[in-house]
Scaffold this active site. Structure first.
Site, PDB file in Angstrom:
ATOM      1  N   SER A 128      50.809  36.615  35.626  1.00 44.20           N
ATOM      2  CA  SER A 128      49.993  37.169  36.699  1.00 44.20           C
ATOM      3  C   SER A 128      50.747  38.244  37.459  1.00 44.20           C
ATOM      4  CB  SER A 128      49.603  36.037  37.655  1.00 44.20           C
ATOM      5  OG  SER A 128      49.050  36.547  38.847  1.00 44.20           O
ATOM      6  N   TYR A 135      52.295  28.600  43.259  1.00 42.43           N
ATOM      7  CA  TYR A 135      51.567  29.030  42.049  1.00 42.43           C
ATOM      8  C   TYR A 135      52.277  30.247  41.441  1.00 42.43           C
ATOM      9  CZ  TYR A 135      48.501  31.883  39.293  1.00 42.43           C
ATOM     10  OH  TYR A 135      48.013  32.693  38.300  1.00 42.43           O
ATOM     11  N   LYS A 153      54.591  30.939  37.721  1.00 48.29           N
ATOM     12  CA  LYS A 153      54.430  32.009  36.729  1.00 48.29           C
ATOM     13  C   LYS A 153      55.775  32.699  36.490  1.00 48.29           C
ATOM     14  CE  LYS A 153      50.159  31.458  35.722  1.00 48.29           C
ATOM     15  NZ  LYS A 153      49.807  30.899  34.403  1.00 48.29           N
TER      16      LYS A 153
HETATM   17  C1  WQD Z   1      41.150  39.452  46.494  1.00 50.12           C
HETATM   18  C2  WQD Z   1      40.954  40.179  47.821  1.00 50.12           C
HETATM   19  C3  WQD Z   1      41.418  38.842  49.748  1.00 50.12           C
HETATM   20  C4  WQD Z   1      38.141  35.994  49.211  1.00 50.12           C
HETATM   21  C5  WQD Z   1      44.601  35.616  43.388  1.00 50.12           C
HETATM   22  C6  WQD Z   1      45.883  35.154  42.747  1.00 50.12           C
HETATM   23  C7  WQD Z   1      46.019  35.766  41.380  1.00 50.12           C
HETATM   24  C8  WQD Z   1      44.810  35.410  40.583  1.00 50.12           C
HETATM   25  C9  WQD Z   1      43.569  35.985  41.272  1.00 50.12           C
HETATM   26  C10 WQD Z   1      45.077  33.341  39.411  1.00 50.12           C
HETATM   27  C11 WQD Z   1      42.042  39.866  48.827  1.00 50.12           C
HETATM   28  C12 WQD Z   1      39.947  39.227  49.708  1.00 50.12           C
HETATM   29  C13 WQD Z   1      39.029  37.045  49.031  1.00 50.12           C
HETATM   30  C14 WQD Z   1      37.268  35.992  50.334  1.00 50.12           C
HETATM   31  C15 WQD Z   1      38.195  38.103  51.012  1.00 50.12           C
HETATM   32  N1  WQD Z   1      44.677  34.004  40.473  1.00 50.12           N
HETATM   33  N2  WQD Z   1      39.030  38.083  49.919  1.00 50.12           N
HETATM   34  N3  WQD Z   1      37.313  37.067  51.196  1.00 50.12           N
HETATM   35  O1  WQD Z   1      44.407  36.853  46.120  1.00 50.12           O
HETATM   36  O2  WQD Z   1      44.257  39.083  44.875  1.00 50.12           O
HETATM   37  O3  WQD Z   1      44.678  37.002  43.598  1.00 50.12           O
HETATM   38  O4  WQD Z   1      43.499  35.350  42.564  1.00 50.12           O
HETATM   39  O5  WQD Z   1      45.556  33.752  38.411  1.00 50.12           O
HETATM   40  O6  WQD Z   1      47.174  35.237  40.763  1.00 50.12           O
HETATM   41  O7  WQD Z   1      46.962  35.606  43.532  1.00 50.12           O
HETATM   42  O8  WQD Z   1      42.446  37.374  44.593  1.00 50.12           O
HETATM   43  O9  WQD Z   1      40.012  37.184  44.859  1.00 50.12           O
HETATM   44  O10 WQD Z   1      41.512  35.659  46.235  1.00 50.12           O
HETATM   45  O11 WQD Z   1      41.379  38.085  46.791  1.00 50.12           O
HETATM   46  O12 WQD Z   1      38.215  39.046  51.824  1.00 50.12           O
HETATM   47  O13 WQD Z   1      36.444  35.056  50.555  1.00 50.12           O
HETATM   48  O14 WQD Z   1      39.725  39.728  48.408  1.00 50.12           O
HETATM   49  O15 WQD Z   1      41.914  38.950  51.080  1.00 50.12           O
HETATM   50  O16 WQD Z   1      42.294  41.044  49.583  1.00 50.12           O
HETATM   51  P1  WQD Z   1      44.002  37.623  44.916  1.00 50.12           P
HETATM   52  P2  WQD Z   1      41.285  36.989  45.614  1.00 50.12           P
END
Ligand code: WQD
Length: 336
Positions: free
Chosen positions: A125, A150, A154
């Protein structure tokens, strides 16, 4: 050729099984169903018409893993997805993550390295980069201290594999560092199935639009970005899946330059949270109900991929746009 896919009923795993079957591989899926439904099998078969072999097995159980490999010595490759992957949950329950993600990796490598030649694809990741110093992020960017257990699993996973490759020439591995996988197969027969309240942005968007959630909370709009919201590299899950087949074929064809290689899987384009929302509204032709709230702990400001290495060395390039991916996610949600 037989390929083992661990976590093969999960979001990225199931899409990869479809692409493997489309490329003529026979697939064995191991999954403990802790974060996936057996119904995903029907979805896979409805797309390819081929039924993978399925073994319900927990890779944390060393004896079970040994038993499996005793009766499956003719495996040509392994694609290892099986792991817990919720960032927030890993902060609350680190030992669950270290036991599940690390022990299972060690047990499977202990068996796989006994095979004649091992071709091992590891699901990694972009989290390993933490907040990278500059964008886009290349594979040579420094690995930063993980922001979560997590992410640490990785980083540790890649190190374990690298150390085995150093002492065992016949162990060939490729680590694929995904940016943000989103979307669903165009048939809408498989897709992302978050259990409970979605942690990730796109399933939360589609569940809000479907009326399952009241409104989306946007975690902060005071970041140093063009519209104040965080930037990510959202990549269609089918593009990710296709990259796994290409990476496996690279090892099967002895095309790898060294026996441990790393590739970023992204589009190379960064999109802000608000741009993702606008994309969704464009493709669904409906307004999304959202509000701006405080920042989420641990979020990096920006992360998007330098895709040169995957494009030139691996010979893979993402084909779908953000709108394509958002439309496929919406069609999947509507079908659910
Ligand atoms: C994306 C953006 C949030 C939810 C994580 C893991 C990564 C992979 C994918 C496993 C951010 C914003 C999110 C919400 C929001 N996981 N957001 N409201 O954190 O980039 O990555 O998930 O493999 O390893 O780190 O993904 O989709 O959670 O967030 O505003 O209800 O959307 O702040 O900027 P992230 P995400």
């Amino acid at each position: 050729m037989k390929v083992l896919v661990t976590g093969g009923l999960g979001f990225i795993g199931s899409h990869t099984v479809v692409e493997l079957q489309n490329s003529g591989f026979d697939v064995i899926i191991i999954d403990n169903l802790s974060n996936a439904s057996i119904d995903v099998m029907d979805g896979i078969v409805s797309i390819t018409g081929k039924t993978p072999i399925f073994e319900k097995l927990d890779l944390k159980d060393k004896a079970e893993v040994q038993q499996f490999f005793k009766s499956n010595e003719d495996i040509s490759g392994v694609i290892h997805f099986a792991a817990s992957k919720a960032v927030g949950e890993s902060v609350e329950n680190p030992l669950l993550y270290y036991e599940n993600n690390i022990n299972s990796l060690v047990y499977i490598i202990q068996e796989v390295k006994k095979l004649e030649r091992c071709n091992f694809i590891f699901s990694s990741s972009c989290t390993v980069y933490g907040q990278a110093d500059s964008m886009p992020i290349s594979e040579s960017a420094p690995i930063k201290p993980a922001e979560s257990p997590y992410g640490n699993t990785k980083q540790i996973g890649e190190t374990i594999i690298k150390d085995v490759c150093k002492i065992k020439e016949s162990f060939n591995a490729i680590a694929l560092r995904y940016f943000n996988p989103i979307g669903a197969h165009k048939s809408a027969n498989i897709g992302e199935l978050p259990i409970g309240v979605p942690q990730n942005l796109v399933p939360y968007i589609t569940q809000t639009a479907a009326g399952i959630r009241k409104e989306l909370s946007v975690f902060g709009d005071n970041y140093p970005t063009n519209d104040g919201t965080c930037i990510r590299d959202y990549i269609h899950v089918v593009d990710i899946a296709k990259a796994h087949v290409i990476a496996l074929q690279r090892l099967l064809d002895f095309k790898n330059d060294t026996n441990f290689e790393v590739f970023n899987l992204g589009t190379g384009t960064g999109s802000s949270v608000l741009e993702v929302i606008q994309s969704f509204e464009r493709v669904s032709n409906q307004k999304l109900n959202y509000k701006i709230v405080n920042r989420r702990e641990g979020d990096v400001i920006s992360a998007y991929a330098d895709t040169k290495k995957a494009n030139t060395v691996l010979g893979w390039k993402a084909e779908s746009s953000l709108d394509d991916a958002m439309l496929s996610a919406w069609k999947w949600q509507q079908k659910l």
